[in-house]
Design a protein around this motif. Structure first.
Motif, short mmCIF file in Angstrom:
data_model
loop_
_atom_site.label_atom_id
_atom_site.label_comp_id
_atom_site.label_asym_id
_atom_site.label_seq_id
_atom_site.Cartn_x
_atom_site.Cartn_y
_atom_site.Cartn_z
N CYS B 111 6.70 -4.27 11.43
CA CYS B 111 7.38 -4.08 10.15
C CYS B 111 8.55 -4.01 9.90
N LEU B 115 9.07 -4.28 5.76
CA LEU B 115 9.48 -3.93 3.90
C LEU B 115 10.82 -4.71 3.53
N THR B 116 11.32 -5.56 4.06
CA THR B 116 12.57 -5.98 3.99
C THR B 116 11.86 -7.06 2.73
N GLU B 119 10.46 -4.80 -0.12
CA GLU B 119 11.08 -4.34 -1.21
C GLU B 119 11.80 -5.00 -2.93
N ARG B 122 10.06 -5.54 -5.33
CA ARG B 122 9.93 -4.57 -6.27
C ARG B 122 11.14 -4.87 -6.78
N LEU B 153 -7.71 6.07 11.97
CA LEU B 153 -6.93 4.83 12.07
C LEU B 153 -6.12 5.39 13.66
N LEU B 164 0.30 -1.55 11.37
CA LEU B 164 -0.46 0.17 10.75
C LEU B 164 0.62 0.21 9.73
N ALA B 165 1.83 0.55 9.99
CA ALA B 165 3.19 0.50 9.12
C ALA B 165 2.96 -0.76 8.07
N GLU B 168 0.78 0.28 5.64
CA GLU B 168 0.97 1.33 4.94
C GLU B 168 2.08 1.02 3.78
N TYR B 169 3.04 0.20 4.65
CA TYR B 169 4.54 0.07 3.46
C TYR B 169 3.31 -0.91 1.49
N LEU B 172 1.62 1.94 -0.31
CA LEU B 172 2.75 2.69 -1.00
C LEU B 172 3.18 2.17 -1.49
N TYR B 173 3.05 0.70 -1.95
CA TYR B 173 4.22 -0.33 -2.63
C TYR B 173 3.48 -0.42 -3.79
N ARG B 175 0.43 1.95 -4.76
CA ARG B 175 0.18 3.61 -5.61
C ARG B 175 1.86 4.13 -6.51
N VAL B 176 2.69 3.81 -5.12
CA VAL B 176 3.40 4.39 -5.71
C VAL B 176 5.42 3.38 -6.90
N HIS B 177 5.24 2.36 -6.36
CA HIS B 177 5.87 1.11 -6.85
C HIS B 177 4.76 -0.01 -7.82
#
Lengths: 333, 333
Positions: B111, B115-116, B119, B122, B153, B164-165, B168-169, B172-173, B175-177
């Protein structure tokens, strides 16, 4: 639903640990448990942005054992957990926008701290009855309405992803390690002590503050549907979840009296306040990316398993919230 | 499917960052990319339990830029990310059992590090094409077979929750970023350089080592169905995913030639080795709690979007794996 006297019988003299207790729902739950005669220990990191407000425990300082520890600090956990009968786990970061600008802090609080806490439960108090506050946000944009617990889990922001992981840890520890945990998927909750200084918990807080200060509030869109739970009904849900053995290992929606459009909510708020005004505007672009559209849940499963039903309707809930904040708003800004 | 020459055209001279490269799939992917003329930078924490083995890059030491940095170390990431065209993100903890005994390390790797890394993408290289190695484990016990991407899931262990997390990150990155990320949900992958010293990646490694050492191996149950991907086919899948714009923001299953029972797999392995023996035993109780039963996927979506198809069947894949380990097994124990 169980009556207040039967709650008193169930909780009197019991040791209860609550996390996130200085926040909105946690503080209302704490007040109720103290009134029921429980021996309450609270654990709160008091990070200002996450809703913790010392004022929320005003008058209870000598009645509860307050520990300003952080759930992220694993070394202090065993001593708090030993001997407890119940753990109401409400510590969390709730802001969707903050989770997008500072995703790693959200992960620390909503994932890492949860796993640390559950590991400590497994090692030091595996029979502890745990109730975890989750969120509708884990469903993402609904495929159908009302949303039931079988709906796919497709969070739309980092907060939703991390809350989903936090919830899954609880269900896993119940299933695999036998720590009896229940997950409540909350929707918008309103009531006394809700966060009104910004929209980090719910937009309703900002609206409520505006009408009290005789300012216009903004309604984005207006047609969007949401459901609302009054905080006393949410507190009942936590107590019932803790007392219902069949709830262990389950995740249930908590809703309210059915869907309301934002326009209707705004009008009800103005009526409840006997005055107020609002302006409609377009949904802001930076919000749209992580917005979920219409949402309302069915909470039939929870009602069936526990007998829960909401007692306070939206109008009454807004009136009681307004009455509280008319007296105390200065402590919440 | 694209031919090897067209892969060469696509990757020649391109800057490629690979994480988890000293592991099984990562090292095979690295060898292929070096052969295709890519400029490969690798990032690996070389934590022994997580499959990293320096031997996996034997002969490539001067052809790739090896950085033994940890994806958990955020400060070193910007310099690695700038100027890269592709990121193949294979760093991960894969052991289900380890995730249950040391859940926080699993969280850190699967996880927090993800995420790091996202980020950092991005902020420092948002157009980087990312392919993330996910796992069938996120589906949990299947409701139906073959499992498609719409399947709920419901991970059954901490590793599954954290993967899974991580997945999803990535979505998300994307789709959103706008960081164009693709997720491949891998099943059991076999081939040269797989982990054979224990079952932390797949039980097949332990079986393979046993037949090479002329020991009997254990088959738990035997009726259970699984599917298998040969590592060269998995490498093709990563390359195609990276080159197919329509894959950005998508999560796809990778399968193989269809379901095989563990009994049939054991027999095929013995036949491929021209000798060997196994004993059947009951499924161990401590494994049963996090076992998922039968599993095989449909990868129709990925085939349709990319033209991918597996080239190596199970028997041939086992033969090639045995041939590799007959020569090199000493470096993998």
């Amino acid at each position: 639903m169980q009556s207040r006297p039967s709650f008193a019988k169930a909780f009197r003299g019991k040791r209860v640990l609550i996390t996130g207790v200085l926040g909105f729902i946690g503080s209302n739950l704490t007040r109720t448990l103290v009134a029921l005669g429980a021996k309450v220990t609270i654990l709160d990191s008091l990070i200002p942005e996450y809703g913790g407000n010392r004022r929320n425990l005003h008058g209870l300082e000598r009645k509860v054992d307050i520990n300003l520890a952080d759930v992220r600090d694993r070394h202090s956990l065993p001593e708090f957990l030993r001997g407890q009968h119940f753990l109401f786990n409400l510590a969390g970061q709730t802001s969707h926008m903050d989770s997008m600008t500072d995703p790693e802090t959200d992960l620390e609080i909503n994932c890492r701290a949860q796993l640390t806490l559950l590991e400590a439960c497994r090692r030091h108090n595996p029979k502890l009855r745990v109730v975890f506050a989750s969120t509708r946000q884990i469903y993402g944009r609904p495929d159908y309405l009302p949303v039931d617990e079988q709906h796919p889990l497709r969070p739309v922001d980092v907060n939703g992803i991390n809350k989903l992981a936090g919830e899954e840890y609880h269900l896993l520890y119940s299933r695999v390690h036998g720590v009896p945990s229940t997950v409540l998927r909350l929707t918008n909750t309103i009531g006394p002590r809700m966060r009104v200084k910004d929209a980090r918990q719910t937009f309703v807080g900002v609206w409520l503050r505006a009408v009290l200060e005789e300012r216009a509030f903004e309604v984005w869109g207006g047609e969007q549907l949401r459901d609302f739970t009054y905080v006393d009904d949410a507190v009942d849900a936590f107590l019932l979840a803790a007392l219902t053995p069949a709830m262990a290992g389950k995740a249930c929606n908590i809703g309210g009296h059915g869907p309301v459009s934002l326009q209707a909510l705004a009008e009800t708020l103005v009526a409840a306040n006997d005055g107020g005004r609002f302006a409609k505007r377009e949904f802001p672009a930076e919000r749209k990316r992580i917005d979920i559209g219409d949402y309302y849940a069915t909470d039939e499963m929870f009602r069936r398993l526990t007998g829960w039903a909401p007692r306070i309707d939206l109008r009454a809930g807004l009136e009681q919230s307004l009455a509280f904040f008319r007296q105390h708003v200065a402590h919440y800004l």
